[in-house]
Design an enzyme around this catalytic site. Structure first.
Site, PDB file in Angstrom:
ATOM      1  N   GLN A  17       2.293   3.044 -17.558  1.00  0.00           N
ATOM      2  CA  GLN A  17       2.577   1.631 -17.821  1.00  0.00           C
ATOM      3  C   GLN A  17       1.354   0.732 -18.010  1.00  0.00           C
ATOM      4  OE1 GLN A  17       4.779  -2.246 -15.853  1.00  0.00           O
ATOM      5  NE2 GLN A  17       5.249  -0.284 -14.957  1.00  0.00           N
ATOM      6  N   ARG A  38      -0.632  14.183 -25.795  1.00  0.00           N
ATOM      7  CA  ARG A  38      -0.724  15.628 -25.665  1.00  0.00           C
ATOM      8  C   ARG A  38       0.337  16.280 -26.548  1.00  0.00           C
ATOM      9  NH1 ARG A  38      -2.040  17.818 -19.970  1.00  0.00           N
ATOM     10  NH2 ARG A  38      -1.504  15.700 -19.403  1.00  0.00           N
ATOM     11  N   ASN A  96      -6.332   5.088 -19.288  1.00  0.00           N
ATOM     12  CA  ASN A  96      -6.030   4.900 -17.861  1.00  0.00           C
ATOM     13  C   ASN A  96      -5.709   6.244 -17.214  1.00  0.00           C
ATOM     14  OD1 ASN A  96      -3.409   4.837 -19.244  1.00  0.00           O
ATOM     15  ND2 ASN A  96      -2.525   4.248 -17.282  1.00  0.00           N
ATOM     16  N   ALA A  98      -6.635   9.403 -14.617  1.00  0.00           N
ATOM     17  CA  ALA A  98      -7.163   9.472 -13.259  1.00  0.00           C
ATOM     18  C   ALA A  98      -8.691   9.473 -13.350  1.00  0.00           C
ATOM     19  CB  ALA A  98      -6.650  10.739 -12.586  1.00  0.00           C
ATOM     20  N   VAL A 137      -3.569   6.082  -8.617  1.00  0.00           N
ATOM     21  CA  VAL A 137      -2.828   4.909  -8.134  1.00  0.00           C
ATOM     22  C   VAL A 137      -1.650   4.586  -9.049  1.00  0.00           C
ATOM     23  CG1 VAL A 137      -3.004   2.396  -7.832  1.00  0.00           C
ATOM     24  CG2 VAL A 137      -4.773   3.876  -6.895  1.00  0.00           C
ATOM     25  N   TYR A 138      -0.534   4.261  -8.424  1.00  0.00           N
ATOM     26  CA  TYR A 138       0.619   3.724  -9.142  1.00  0.00           C
ATOM     27  C   TYR A 138       0.886   2.292  -8.670  1.00  0.00           C
ATOM     28  CZ  TYR A 138       1.875   8.275 -11.108  1.00  0.00           C
ATOM     29  OH  TYR A 138       1.873   9.448 -11.815  1.00  0.00           O
ATOM     30  N   GLU A 139       1.758   1.634  -9.405  1.00  0.00           N
ATOM     31  CA  GLU A 139       2.086   0.220  -9.194  1.00  0.00           C
ATOM     32  C   GLU A 139       2.087  -0.221  -7.723  1.00  0.00           C
ATOM     33  OE1 GLU A 139       3.043  -2.469 -11.328  1.00  0.00           O
ATOM     34  OE2 GLU A 139       3.128  -3.539  -9.427  1.00  0.00           O
ATOM     35  N   ASP A 168       0.622  -2.783 -12.556  1.00  0.00           N
ATOM     36  CA  ASP A 168       0.527  -2.112 -13.850  1.00  0.00           C
ATOM     37  C   ASP A 168       0.396  -3.102 -15.004  1.00  0.00           C
ATOM     38  OD1 ASP A 168       0.562   0.489 -13.007  1.00  0.00           O
ATOM     39  OD2 ASP A 168       2.728   0.702 -13.118  1.00  0.00           O
ATOM     40  N   GLY A 247       2.354 -23.520  -2.544  1.00  0.00           N
ATOM     41  CA  GLY A 247       1.530 -24.616  -3.042  1.00  0.00           C
ATOM     42  C   GLY A 247       1.656 -25.814  -2.121  1.00  0.00           C
ATOM     43  N   GLY A 248       1.225 -26.958  -2.605  1.00  0.00           N
ATOM     44  CA  GLY A 248       1.262 -28.157  -1.778  1.00  0.00           C
ATOM     45  C   GLY A 248       2.626 -28.834  -1.759  1.00  0.00           C
ATOM     46  N   GLN A 249       3.567 -28.349  -2.581  1.00  0.00           N
ATOM     47  CA  GLN A 249       4.901 -28.967  -2.652  1.00  0.00           C
ATOM     48  C   GLN A 249       5.904 -27.973  -2.061  1.00  0.00           C
ATOM     49  OE1 GLN A 249       4.953 -32.002  -3.677  1.00  0.00           O
ATOM     50  NE2 GLN A 249       3.236 -32.221  -5.092  1.00  0.00           N
TER      51      GLN A 249
HETATM   52  N1  CAO Z   1      -4.848  16.839 -24.511  1.00  0.00           N
HETATM   53  C1  CAO Z   1      -5.209  17.602 -23.459  1.00  0.00           C
HETATM   54  N2  CAO Z   1      -5.281  17.159 -22.200  1.00  0.00           N
HETATM   55  C2  CAO Z   1      -4.965  15.864 -21.979  1.00  0.00           C
HETATM   56  C3  CAO Z   1      -4.567  15.010 -23.031  1.00  0.00           C
HETATM   57  C4  CAO Z   1      -4.521  15.555 -24.350  1.00  0.00           C
HETATM   58  N3  CAO Z   1      -4.162  14.818 -25.383  1.00  0.00           N
HETATM   59  N4  CAO Z   1      -4.305  13.811 -22.503  1.00  0.00           N
HETATM   60  C5  CAO Z   1      -4.523  13.897 -21.186  1.00  0.00           C
HETATM   61  N5  CAO Z   1      -4.919  15.132 -20.862  1.00  0.00           N
HETATM   62  C6  CAO Z   1      -5.269  15.654 -19.551  1.00  0.00           C
HETATM   63  C7  CAO Z   1      -6.408  14.917 -18.900  1.00  0.00           C
HETATM   64  O1  CAO Z   1      -7.617  15.378 -19.448  1.00  0.00           O
HETATM   65  C8  CAO Z   1      -6.222  15.293 -17.443  1.00  0.00           C
HETATM   66  O2  CAO Z   1      -6.769  16.587 -17.220  1.00  0.00           O
HETATM   67  P1  CAO Z   1      -7.726  16.966 -15.962  1.00  0.00           P
HETATM   68  O3  CAO Z   1      -6.994  16.535 -14.749  1.00  0.00           O
HETATM   69  O4  CAO Z   1      -7.852  18.439 -16.120  1.00  0.00           O
HETATM   70  O5  CAO Z   1      -8.993  16.239 -16.131  1.00  0.00           O
HETATM   71  C9  CAO Z   1      -4.704  15.471 -17.335  1.00  0.00           C
HETATM   72  O6  CAO Z   1      -4.205  15.417 -18.657  1.00  0.00           O
HETATM   73  C10 CAO Z   1      -3.917  14.501 -16.533  1.00  0.00           C
HETATM   74  O7  CAO Z   1      -4.421  13.205 -16.515  1.00  0.00           O
HETATM   75  P2  CAO Z   1      -4.157  12.284 -15.247  1.00  0.00           P
HETATM   76  O8  CAO Z   1      -4.785  12.874 -14.038  1.00  0.00           O
HETATM   77  O9  CAO Z   1      -4.583  10.908 -15.617  1.00  0.00           O
HETATM   78  O10 CAO Z   1      -2.563  12.294 -15.119  1.00  0.00           O
HETATM   79  P3  CAO Z   1      -1.634  12.370 -13.812  1.00  0.00           P
HETATM   80  O11 CAO Z   1      -0.256  12.395 -14.350  1.00  0.00           O
HETATM   81  O12 CAO Z   1      -1.997  13.462 -12.892  1.00  0.00           O
HETATM   82  O13 CAO Z   1      -1.905  10.988 -13.055  1.00  0.00           O
HETATM   83  C11 CAO Z   1      -1.958   8.602 -12.826  1.00  0.00           C
HETATM   84  C12 CAO Z   1      -1.278   9.811 -13.455  1.00  0.00           C
HETATM   85  C13 CAO Z   1      -1.327   7.362 -13.408  1.00  0.00           C
HETATM   86  C14 CAO Z   1      -1.732   8.606 -11.303  1.00  0.00           C
HETATM   87  C15 CAO Z   1      -3.468   8.625 -13.133  1.00  0.00           C
HETATM   88  O14 CAO Z   1      -3.647   8.758 -14.518  1.00  0.00           O
HETATM   89  C16 CAO Z   1      -4.221   7.400 -12.659  1.00  0.00           C
HETATM   90  O15 CAO Z   1      -4.499   7.220 -11.467  1.00  0.00           O
HETATM   91  N6  CAO Z   1      -4.612   6.526 -13.590  1.00  0.00           N
HETATM   92  C17 CAO Z   1      -5.425   5.364 -13.313  1.00  0.00           C
HETATM   93  C18 CAO Z   1      -4.620   4.285 -12.653  1.00  0.00           C
HETATM   94  C19 CAO Z   1      -3.413   3.882 -13.469  1.00  0.00           C
HETATM   95  O16 CAO Z   1      -3.481   3.539 -14.613  1.00  0.00           O
HETATM   96  N7  CAO Z   1      -2.276   3.867 -12.769  1.00  0.00           N
HETATM   97  C20 CAO Z   1      -1.107   3.245 -13.329  1.00  0.00           C
HETATM   98  C21 CAO Z   1      -0.143   4.188 -13.775  1.00  0.00           C
HETATM   99  S1  CAO Z   1       1.149   3.264 -14.482  1.00  0.00           S
HETATM  100  O17 CAO Z   1       2.249   3.196 -13.304  1.00  0.00           O
END
Ligand code: CAO
Length: 415
Positions: A17, A38, A96, A98, A137-139, A168, A247-249
């Site tokens: 998101q 992907r 965004n 990890a 991190v999530y929302e 998010d 707020g103040g109101q």
């Molecule tokens: N081709 C090949 N690999 C790909 C790819 C593609 N097109 N796109 C992504 N990947 C791979 C990444 O390289 C990553 O691989 P490694 O872990 O081996 O480095 C893997 O996909 C997964 O990426 P991720 O760790 O970001 O995904 P996740 O589902 O495990 O985590 C989330 C999700 C949201 C927790 C994490 O991305 C995060 O903390 N993001 C930053 C904070 C954020 O935006 N949070 C809000 C989420 S919205 O609610």
């Protein structure tokens, strides 16, 4: 008509998101947003919270309008080359993942700079540098770590998260501002830069008034507009303030006619000081306008609970819309508690493009929230989200790949 960000090319490496909400805004302002997904799977939200089997979810479609989708396996050496070509062609890379994922893919800031020194690399992360920088991190994690949860809810209950996606979508909005600012600076410097919006920071920015109150509390030990005053206890940290206005109101949520069966038959009522006499007239307590215990904002603070109880006796005799109509005649600030159903059906929101009906080839018609930011010279037309990889061939051709090369890359699993 031209668009504000015409000519800006965004390599959209976002998912879920926070990132998609940022690139969707940029697309609405006219940027060409190419979402890299992907191969085979795509953004995980395509299949999350599905309401129709095998059809892109509303979660995905409502966050990815006006974008193009290409599928590239960025861990495949040939896929990496395609991504390099995209980096060379684009102005902004938004991601965004990890923490560390982009580096692990081989696209460090240094490498991206080599490929394109004008590239702006914009990231959402959960936390900025510090003890939690490596955390996913999530929302709701952001809402908790950014101060929203500890200050939301009622004093006698646990912390509460809010339905507004301030972690998010709020951070996506912060990131979008960082990106357009960096694009503007680039017009002078010719250089790209990194833009970081940490979700904890974004939430805290939206909780600014609570850090204000923390310091007021430390100085005075009491905050007279909080519901804890005058009978409750204040501790060391800003308490949860229920529905107090912040707020103040002073304000509060009050029952309206029908509240026994309708969970949203309520109105937010603000006892704004300049209209106090009018409030007294409307609710039939004319004597409060001159009574020294009620006539001034300071005098009213110890009686807020009783005052709102009295006003509620009046609001309970009206529907929220009747109350709104009467109160607005006297410039008394108030707002009905609108359900999502009421919002979805509200004609004025349809008229302004804030609620939009979009057609999708496999889903059919659905409602979405359009661009909440209106530019007079850059109108927004909301177009449907792309199917997975729908534009792979088109974008590859724009990058200079021939049909034979595209087909070979497809056979190799790179795209
Ligand atoms: N081709 C090949 N690999 C790909 C790819 C593609 N097109 N796109 C992504 N990947 C791979 C990444 O390289 C990553 O691989 P490694 O872990 O081996 O480095 C893997 O996909 C997964 O990426 P991720 O760790 O970001 O995904 P996740 O589902 O495990 O985590 C989330 C999700 C949201 C927790 C994490 O991305 C995060 O903390 N993001 C930053 C904070 C954020 O935006 N949070 C809000 C989420 S919205 O609610």
């Amino acid at each position: 008509m031209s668009k504000a960000l015409d000519g800006v090319r965004i390599l959209d490496f976002t998912h879920v998101q926070s990132g998609p909400t940022c690139t969707q805004l940029l697309a609405w302002f006219g940027a060409d947003v190419v979402k890299v997904e992907r191969a085979g799977a795509g953004d995980i939200t395509r299949e999350q919270l599905r309401d129709i089997p095998d059809v892109d979810s509303l979660y995905f479609t409502m966050l990815n309008h006006n974008k193009r989708s290409v599928t590239i396996d960025t861990k495949n050496p040939e896929g990496k080359q395609v991504l390099e070509a995209l980096i060379q062609k684009c102005d902004v890379l938004v991601e965004n993942f990890a923490p560390g994922a982009l580096d692990r893919m081989g696209f460090t800031w240094e490498r991206i700079q080599e490929l394109n020194p004008r590239m702006i690399v914009a990231s959402v992360k959960g936390f900025g540098p510090g003890p939690y920088e490596d955390c996913k991190v999530y929302e709701n994690v952001a809402q908790c770590a950014g101060g929203a949860a500890s200050t939301t809810g009622f004093d006698d209950g646990p912390p509460v998260v809010t339905g507004a996606q301030i972690g998010d979508s709020g951070t996506g909005l912060h990131l979008a501002l960082g990106i357009v600012t960096a694009l503007y600076q680039r017009t002078h410097t010719g250089r790209g830069q990194r833009v970081l919006a940490a979700m904890q920071d974004g939430v805290l920015n939206l909780c600014r008034v609570k850090l204000r109150d923390q310091q007021r509390l430390e100085r005075t030990g009491v905050m007279k507009e909080y519901p804890q005053y005058p009978n409750g206890e204040f501790g060391e940290a800003v308490p949860r303030a229920g529905n107090a206005s912040g707020g103040g109101q002073p304000g509060w949520i009050l029952k309206c006619k029908g509240w026994e069966t309708d969970p949203n038959a309520y109105i937010y009522f603000i006892t704004q000081a300049p209209v106090w006499a009018k409030i007294c007239n409307v609710i039939g307590k004319e004597e409060w306008a001159t009574d020294p215990d009620y006539a001034t904002p300071a005098a009213r603070l110890p009686h807020l609970k009783d005052i709102f109880a009295e006003i509620e006796r009046w609001t309970m005799t009206k529907t929220k819309f009747e109350a709104m109509q009467i109160l607005n005649k006297y410039d008394i600030p108030c707002g009905p508690i609108l359900s999502m159903k009421e919002i979805a059906e509200e004609p004025s929101l349809r008229k302004t493009g804030t609620i939009v009906e979009v057609d999708h080839p496999t889903r059919g018609k659905y409602l979405t929230v359009g661009n909440p930011i209106k530019l007079s010279d850059s109108p927004t037309e909301v177009t449907r989200s792309p199917l997975l990889g729908e534009h792979t061939d088109e974008v590859m051709a724009e990058l200079g790949y021939s049909p034979e090369q595209i087909s070979a890359l497809r056979t190799a699993g790179a795209i």
